[in-house]
Design a protein around this motif. Structure first.
Motif, short mmCIF file in Angstrom:
data_model
loop_
_atom_site.label_atom_id
_atom_site.label_comp_id
_atom_site.label_asym_id
_atom_site.label_seq_id
_atom_site.Cartn_x
_atom_site.Cartn_y
_atom_site.Cartn_z
N ALA A 116 4.77 19.73 -0.37
CA ALA A 116 3.33 19.65 -0.12
C ALA A 116 2.95 18.32 0.49
O ALA A 116 2.06 18.25 1.34
N LYS A 117 3.62 17.26 0.09
CA LYS A 117 3.26 15.94 0.60
C LYS A 117 3.95 15.61 1.92
O LYS A 117 3.34 15.05 2.82
N HIS A 118 5.26 15.98 2.05
CA HIS A 118 6.04 15.51 3.21
C HIS A 118 6.53 16.61 4.13
O HIS A 118 7.20 16.31 5.12
N GLY A 119 6.21 17.86 3.84
CA GLY A 119 6.71 18.94 4.69
C GLY A 119 8.22 19.07 4.52
O GLY A 119 8.75 19.01 3.42
N ASP A 120 8.94 19.23 5.65
CA ASP A 120 10.39 19.35 5.56
C ASP A 120 11.10 18.06 5.98
O ASP A 120 12.28 18.08 6.35
N ASN A 121 10.41 16.93 5.89
CA ASN A 121 11.02 15.64 6.20
C ASN A 121 11.67 15.08 4.92
O ASN A 121 11.03 14.45 4.09
N TYR A 122 12.96 15.36 4.79
CA TYR A 122 13.68 14.99 3.57
C TYR A 122 13.90 13.49 3.47
O TYR A 122 14.00 12.95 2.37
N LYS A 123 13.95 12.80 4.59
CA LYS A 123 14.11 11.34 4.55
C LYS A 123 12.89 10.69 3.91
O LYS A 123 13.02 9.79 3.08
N ARG A 124 11.69 11.16 4.27
CA ARG A 124 10.48 10.61 3.67
C ARG A 124 10.35 10.99 2.20
O ARG A 124 9.87 10.21 1.39
N MET A 125 10.80 12.21 1.86
CA MET A 125 10.81 12.61 0.45
C MET A 125 11.69 11.68 -0.36
O MET A 125 11.34 11.27 -1.46
N MET A 127 12.48 8.60 0.28
CA MET A 127 11.94 7.24 0.19
C MET A 127 10.72 7.14 -0.71
O MET A 127 10.42 6.08 -1.22
N ASP A 128 10.00 8.25 -0.91
CA ASP A 128 8.78 8.24 -1.70
C ASP A 128 9.13 8.30 -3.18
O ASP A 128 9.52 9.35 -3.69
N ILE A 129 8.95 7.20 -3.89
CA ILE A 129 9.34 7.17 -5.31
C ILE A 129 8.25 7.72 -6.22
O ILE A 129 8.49 7.92 -7.39
N LYS A 130 7.07 7.98 -5.67
CA LYS A 130 6.01 8.55 -6.50
C LYS A 130 6.19 10.05 -6.66
O LYS A 130 6.06 10.57 -7.77
N THR A 131 6.46 10.77 -5.57
CA THR A 131 6.70 12.21 -5.71
C THR A 131 8.16 12.50 -6.10
O THR A 131 8.43 13.47 -6.78
N ASN A 132 9.07 11.66 -5.67
CA ASN A 132 10.49 11.82 -6.00
C ASN A 132 10.80 10.92 -7.19
O ASN A 132 11.61 10.00 -7.11
N GLU A 133 10.17 11.22 -8.33
CA GLU A 133 10.35 10.33 -9.49
C GLU A 133 11.74 10.45 -10.11
O GLU A 133 12.19 9.56 -10.81
N MET A 134 12.45 11.56 -9.85
CA MET A 134 13.82 11.69 -10.35
C MET A 134 14.81 10.96 -9.45
O MET A 134 15.99 10.87 -9.77
N GLN A 135 14.34 10.44 -8.32
CA GLN A 135 15.12 9.67 -7.36
C GLN A 135 16.33 10.44 -6.86
O GLN A 135 17.46 9.94 -6.84
N TYR A 136 16.10 11.69 -6.48
CA TYR A 136 17.15 12.48 -5.86
C TYR A 136 17.46 11.92 -4.50
O TYR A 136 16.59 11.39 -3.81
N THR A 137 18.72 12.07 -4.06
CA THR A 137 19.10 11.61 -2.73
C THR A 137 18.60 12.60 -1.69
O THR A 137 18.15 13.70 -2.02
N GLU A 138 18.71 12.20 -0.44
CA GLU A 138 18.25 13.06 0.64
C GLU A 138 19.04 14.38 0.66
O GLU A 138 18.47 15.46 0.84
N THR A 139 20.34 14.30 0.40
CA THR A 139 21.18 15.50 0.37
C THR A 139 20.80 16.42 -0.79
O THR A 139 20.74 17.65 -0.63
#
Length: 172
Positions: A116-125, A127-139
């Motif tokens: 919802a926030k970044h679309g299909d841009n996994y690199k931005r997902m 880097m975003d530590i607020k929505t990616n709070e589990m800190q998953y890698t790009e892969t």
């Protein structure tokens, strides 16, 4: 009462007369304890376990590939045919049922929030530590996203964000 010095010497691993022997050691028993009555009846203690299993129609090393003939075929060719049916295996149920929930609901909510926030841009997902709070890698996010996109309508429990709906409909 236990002697502390005795325990200390045993643990120290000293060589010579001060090293205490393990008195709980049991020797190997070549005659196995067999509980199954059919196997017990057909087991010959004078033969090796591999030969006994071959007589019963079993392999001693099931992971090993056959070189020329299996032991059971060799014994059958010699004229000794004593193959036993050890177990009645009933017809199994159908195991190819698809999973109802191949992706947990929590993971679906997590990746939907990232989509919802970044679309299909996994690199931005990534880097975003607020929505990616589990800190998953790009892969990891890419795998989770592709699993979410490939879910059927009845498997998906979370609504698809607007900016990635084109990916879902392209795969169907």
């Amino acid at each position: 009462m236990k002697k502390k010095a005795k325990d200390k010497k045993r643990r120290a691993g000293r060589y010579g007369k001060t090293k205490l022997k393990n008195k709980n050691f049991r020797r190997w028993n070549p005659n196995p304890k067999i509980s199954d009555p059919i196997v017990k009846k057909n087991w010959d203690p004078s033969k090796s376990p591999a030969a006994n299993l071959a007589i019963m129609g079993l392999q001693s090393e099931p992971g090993k590939m056959h070189q020329t003939q299996s032991a059971a075929e060799q014994i059958a060719s010699k004229g000794v045919t004593n193959a036993i049916e050890l177990f009645d295996i009933p017809d199994s149920d159908q195991l190819n049922e698809p999973k109802k929930h191949p992706m947990p609901t929590g993971d679906q909510q997590y990746i939907a929030k990232c989509f919802a926030k970044h679309g299909d841009n996994y690199k931005r997902m990534f880097m975003d530590i607020k929505t990616n709070e589990m800190q998953y890698t790009e892969t990891q996010l890419r795998k989770m996203g592709s699993r979410f996109i490939l879910l059927d309508a009845e498997q998906r429990e979370v609504n698809i964000p607007e900016n990635v709906q084109h990916l879902v409909y392209a795969n169907q």
